[in-house]
Enzyme design. Sequence first.
Site, PDB file in Angstrom:
ATOM      1  N   LYS A   3       0.818  -1.214   0.000  1.00 21.88           N
ATOM      2  CA  LYS A   3       0.000   0.000   0.000  1.00 21.88           C
ATOM      3  C   LYS A   3       0.852   1.264   0.000  1.00 21.88           C
ATOM      4  CE  LYS A   3      -4.038  -1.926   2.408  1.00 21.88           C
ATOM      5  NZ  LYS A   3      -4.887  -1.813   3.615  1.00 21.88           N
ATOM      6  N   ASP A  39      -9.786   2.555   3.550  1.00 17.73           N
ATOM      7  CA  ASP A  39      -9.773   1.940   4.883  1.00 17.73           C
ATOM      8  C   ASP A  39     -10.432   2.842   5.926  1.00 17.73           C
ATOM      9  OD1 ASP A  39      -8.528  -0.399   4.071  1.00 17.73           O
ATOM     10  OD2 ASP A  39      -6.515   0.371   4.441  1.00 17.73           O
TER      11      ASP A  39
END
Length: 229
Positions: A3, A39
């Site tokens: 990420k 997220d």
Amino acid sequence: PHKESAAGVLDELDGLARQIGAVNTVVVSGRRLHGFNTDGAGMLDALASDGGMPAAGRRCVVLGAGGGGRAAAFALAAAGASRVAVLNRTERKAQSLADAVRRTAPGCRVEPAPLLVDAVERAVEDAEIVVHATAATMSAAMGGGGGRADWLQGLARRLHRGMAVLDMVYTPAWTELLGEAKAAGATAVSGLSMLVFQGARSFQLWTGRPAPLDVMRQAVGLNELPLKR
């Protein structure tokens, strides 16, 4: 695991992805790659939907300052939380994250602290939202050595009614911490809920259509968990 690396090679990042320094969703537009991080938004959706606890005006605690903790802290502050306490095993990392969040949300009181029993108990005592973002509950469930962390025991002693507790761990979907939260009268929110909602956000970015949340919840077994008080 990539990420953070992905964030450095894309053409454009949305605001939250830039703040967090990590990307979990890439949208192709022409010849350009746009990075997003869903997220934090997924966590907020899970807290509001399954926890009955929108973040605005709330006193919040984030346990852990890694990737998940960073997403949680930035998202809670951006959503209007009145206080975000950030606790981490390495206090310097908690301080660094707190400083970064303050710069983006000056109206939010951001307090760093070490991940120790006394600090955890003080932070959680009057909290309304607790987000667990370490691997401790997963390690305990998988039989990790060393026994249960002392600070987790301190956390369990301070759980109370009127609080939503989200454990980002989703393997297992129902952790010991969630069981303790429910027993204390708090609302327990599984990491599976966050997984579904962040996936739904990504689905909408990719397709331009609302995600089939009911189908997604059923597919991961979320509706079978004893989440409510």
